[in-house]
Design a protein around this motif. Structure first.
Motif, PDB file in Angstrom:
ATOM      1  N   SER A 100      51.413  43.635  36.796  1.00 21.72           N
ATOM      2  CA  SER A 100      50.943  44.969  36.456  1.00 21.72           C
ATOM      3  C   SER A 100      49.773  44.880  35.504  1.00 21.72           C
ATOM      4  N   ARG A 118      48.433  47.196  38.905  1.00 22.87           N
ATOM      5  CA  ARG A 118      47.907  46.810  40.209  1.00 22.87           C
ATOM      6  C   ARG A 118      46.403  47.004  40.272  1.00 22.87           C
ATOM      7  N   TYR A 119      45.933  47.988  39.567  1.00 25.45           N
ATOM      8  CA  TYR A 119      44.502  48.292  39.528  1.00 25.45           C
ATOM      9  C   TYR A 119      44.118  48.634  38.087  1.00 25.45           C
ATOM     10  N   THR A 168      46.225  41.893  40.465  1.00 22.04           N
ATOM     11  CA  THR A 168      45.639  43.038  39.767  1.00 22.04           C
ATOM     12  C   THR A 168      44.158  43.061  40.118  1.00 22.04           C
TER      13      THR A 168
END
Lengths: 115, 113
Positions: free
Chosen positions: A7, A9-10, A110
């Motif tokens: 975490s 993801r983005y 990520t």
């Protein structure tokens, strides 16, 4: 069994800002890897941990990148300050035993965008 | 400098076709060659090849290593749309007391219905 969890993801940040990525390996996996993958390229190893010890960090740009794996489980990778060229996918992988690249499991990564 | 070169970089074929993906390498202290399939983000392991001439097979996928000519091929027969992915070749080598892994750029395979 849960896989490797990463975490966020983005992440979208402005240049010169700090950023941190988190990885939770598969339970019982002592070896943890951080990779960087640029678009159209294969993953490049940044750092490898055996338990809490960084056994190979030769490819980690230490002027702005740092990593830690306290207690030999979760790991964080930090960039401070971020640069435009840091935009990439950061992959975490874990393996039960050292050197078992065929047995490493990758997380979803990520995706970092630096504006 | 160690190198892993994959070809082609991209390939578009129709469902049912057979494809061959190539990987050549120049690595000091070679140990093994690995193939991965990368869909979306996380690469998944396909094969590890250590010995020359021994084919590894899994369903419609097979791979073989030639340590004399320093290359490997990955074959996929009767391709399906689910085979669309980036296929990564990586070479494991030993050096400096720790094993390393160098990836090629990958072959982006697209299977059209």
């Amino acid at each position: 069994e849960a896989g490797v969890v990463q975490s966020p993801r983005y992440k979208i940040i402005e240049k010169k800002q700090p950023v941190a990525f988190w990885c939770n390996p598969i339970s019982g996996h002592n070896t943890l890897y951080w990779y960087l993958q640029n678009l159209g390229q294969g993953p490049e190893l940044l750092i490898r941990y055996e338990n809490e010890e960084a056994v190979d960090d030769s490819q980690l740009p230490k002027d702005r990148f740092s990593a830690e794996r306290l207690k030999g489980v979760d790991s964080t990778l930090k960039i401070q300050p971020a640069e435009l060229g840091d935009s990439a996918v950061y992959l975490c992988a874990s393996a039960a035993r050292a050197g078992t690249y065929n047995e490493q499991f990758f997380g979803p990564g990520t995706r970092l965008t630096v504006l | 400098e160690d190198k892993v070169v994959q070809s082609p970089l991209s390939l578009v074929v129709h469902e049912g076709d057979t494809v061959t993906l190539n990987c050549s390498y120049e690595v000091t202290n070679f140990r093994s060659l690995l193939w991965y399939k990368q869909e979306k983000k996380a690469p998944t392991f396909l094969f590890m090849l250590t010995s020359s001439g021994i084919e590894k097979k899994s369903g419609r996928l097979s791979s073989i290593l030639d340590k004399k000519e320093l290359f490997s091929i990955l074959n996929i027969t009767a391709t399906q749309t689910g085979d669309s992915a980036i296929y990564l070749c990586a070479v494991m080598y030993s050096g400096g007391g720790a094993d390393g892994l160098t990836f090629g750029k990958g072959t982006h395979l697209i299977i059209q219905p």
